[in-house]
Design a protein around this motif. Sequence first.
Motif, PDB file in Angstrom:
ATOM      1  N   LYS A  84       0.951  -1.101   0.033  1.00 19.65           N
ATOM      2  CA  LYS A  84      -0.009   0.034   0.012  1.00 19.65           C
ATOM      3  C   LYS A  84       0.909   1.261   0.006  1.00 19.65           C
ATOM      4  CE  LYS A  84      -4.491  -1.705   1.945  1.00 19.65           C
ATOM      5  NZ  LYS A  84      -5.479  -0.976   1.708  1.00 19.65           N
ATOM      6  N   TRP A  85       1.914   1.213   0.811  1.00 20.01           N
ATOM      7  CA  TRP A  85       2.842   2.326   0.817  1.00 20.01           C
ATOM      8  C   TRP A  85       3.462   2.450  -0.591  1.00 20.01           C
ATOM      9  CZ3 TRP A  85       3.239   6.518   3.083  1.00 20.01           C
ATOM     10  CH2 TRP A  85       4.621   7.191   3.189  1.00 20.01           C
ATOM     11  N   LYS A  86       3.898   1.497  -1.325  1.00 18.75           N
ATOM     12  CA  LYS A  86       4.475   1.566  -2.455  1.00 18.75           C
ATOM     13  C   LYS A  86       3.539   2.212  -3.618  1.00 18.75           C
ATOM     14  CE  LYS A  86       7.682  -1.993  -2.514  1.00 18.75           C
ATOM     15  NZ  LYS A  86       8.348  -3.336  -2.820  1.00 18.75           N
ATOM     16  N   GLU A  87       2.210   1.796  -3.506  1.00 22.54           N
ATOM     17  CA  GLU A  87       0.882   2.585  -4.474  1.00 22.54           C
ATOM     18  C   GLU A  87       0.738   3.978  -3.947  1.00 22.54           C
ATOM     19  OE1 GLU A  87      -2.373   0.064  -3.882  1.00 22.54           O
ATOM     20  OE2 GLU A  87      -1.460  -1.815  -4.313  1.00 22.54           O
ATOM     21  N   TYR A  92       1.354   9.399  -5.277  1.00 23.08           N
ATOM     22  CA  TYR A  92       1.985  10.842  -5.035  1.00 23.08           C
ATOM     23  C   TYR A  92       2.813  11.478  -6.174  1.00 23.08           C
ATOM     24  CZ  TYR A  92       4.515  14.386  -2.078  1.00 23.08           C
ATOM     25  OH  TYR A  92       4.891  15.615  -1.550  1.00 23.08           O
ATOM     26  N   LEU A  93       3.651  10.603  -6.939  1.00 21.47           N
ATOM     27  CA  LEU A  93       4.501  11.412  -8.017  1.00 21.47           C
ATOM     28  C   LEU A  93       3.408  11.602  -9.158  1.00 21.47           C
ATOM     29  CD1 LEU A  93       7.326   8.900  -8.137  1.00 21.47           C
ATOM     30  CD2 LEU A  93       7.253  11.164  -7.326  1.00 21.47           C
ATOM     31  N   HIS A  94       2.275  11.106  -9.074  1.00 21.36           N
ATOM     32  CA  HIS A  94       1.283  11.445 -10.256  1.00 21.36           C
ATOM     33  C   HIS A  94       0.522  12.869  -9.903  1.00 21.36           C
ATOM     34  CE1 HIS A  94       1.629   8.085 -13.068  1.00 21.36           C
ATOM     35  NE2 HIS A  94       1.970   7.477 -11.939  1.00 21.36           N
ATOM     36  N   TYR A 157      11.438   5.197 -11.311  1.00 19.87           N
ATOM     37  CA  TYR A 157      10.083   5.612 -11.981  1.00 19.87           C
ATOM     38  C   TYR A 157      10.146   6.703 -12.525  1.00 19.87           C
ATOM     39  CZ  TYR A 157       4.973   5.625 -11.637  1.00 19.87           C
ATOM     40  OH  TYR A 157       3.695   5.358 -12.033  1.00 19.87           O
ATOM     41  N   LEU A 158      10.752   7.809 -12.161  1.00 21.96           N
ATOM     42  CA  LEU A 158      10.597   9.059 -13.021  1.00 21.96           C
ATOM     43  C   LEU A 158      11.403   9.164 -14.182  1.00 21.96           C
ATOM     44  CD1 LEU A 158      11.002  11.568  -9.883  1.00 21.96           C
ATOM     45  CD2 LEU A 158       8.971  11.164 -11.479  1.00 21.96           C
ATOM     46  N   GLN A 159      12.508   8.234 -14.355  1.00 28.25           N
ATOM     47  CA  GLN A 159      13.193   8.036 -15.620  1.00 28.25           C
ATOM     48  C   GLN A 159      12.369   7.372 -16.669  1.00 28.25           C
ATOM     49  OE1 GLN A 159      17.097   6.136 -14.804  1.00 28.25           O
ATOM     50  NE2 GLN A 159      18.036   8.264 -14.970  1.00 28.25           N
ATOM     51  N   LYS A 160      11.510   6.324 -16.205  1.00 27.59           N
ATOM     52  CA  LYS A 160      10.468   5.872 -16.970  1.00 27.59           C
ATOM     53  C   LYS A 160       9.154   6.548 -17.343  1.00 27.59           C
ATOM     54  CE  LYS A 160      11.944   1.307 -15.638  1.00 27.59           C
ATOM     55  NZ  LYS A 160      11.382   0.243 -14.660  1.00 27.59           N
ATOM     56  N   GLN A 163       7.023  12.246 -18.149  1.00 22.54           N
ATOM     57  CA  GLN A 163       5.957  13.106 -18.442  1.00 22.54           C
ATOM     58  C   GLN A 163       5.563  13.687 -17.050  1.00 22.54           C
ATOM     59  OE1 GLN A 163       5.853   9.919 -18.551  1.00 22.54           O
ATOM     60  NE2 GLN A 163       4.006   8.963 -17.841  1.00 22.54           N
ATOM     61  N   LEU A 164       5.837  12.972 -15.923  1.00 22.62           N
ATOM     62  CA  LEU A 164       5.221  13.413 -14.638  1.00 22.62           C
ATOM     63  C   LEU A 164       5.893  14.715 -14.314  1.00 22.62           C
ATOM     64  CD1 LEU A 164       5.314   9.960 -12.779  1.00 22.62           C
ATOM     65  CD2 LEU A 164       3.174  11.089 -13.636  1.00 22.62           C
TER      66      LEU A 164
END
Length: 168
Positions: A84-87, A92-94, A157-160, A163-164
């Motif tokens: 849940k924390w990972k989700e 949060y990044l979105h 995650y941000l490198q992939k 667009q975020l």
Amino acid sequence: MKLDMGKILDILKLTPLYLFPIVLASAAMLFLPVDILKQLGIDPFTVKYKTWIGLTFIISFCFLITHLIYKLFQFITGKNGDRKWKEYRKEYLHNLTEEEKNILRHYLYYNTRSQNLNVFDGVVKGLIHSEVIYQASSIGTMRGGFACNIQPWAWEYLQKNTQLLSHQ
């Protein structure tokens, strides 16, 4: 015989790594044929302490089964706090603010995992609290800030998902 509550609580904290050998050893002492127990030289011990060995077996077996059922329940229901924390962190990044994006853009633009930030700033503290970045050094300056590194999961995650970090 005086019961020491501290020792009892320590027993309750045993993990399956320790419970399983206790279950195995006590089961062996209870259920192995007498011939084998004699060959091992533990027949007198087993006879003398059979009640305590049996009690140890039952209690450790119950703890082990309870632990395994709990872990299975967590896995099946998805109530694993880490999942849940990972989700939450990805979500949060979105939903980053422009100030948060500016901080995170610096990491990707300069291809660095570290930058000096003011850890007294609320935006920086929010990113630290959400485990997107972390304060890498306890030594810093009021002007230069403190070294803050991007978390490995956030970096990937941000490198992939560059667009975020685009401007709104």
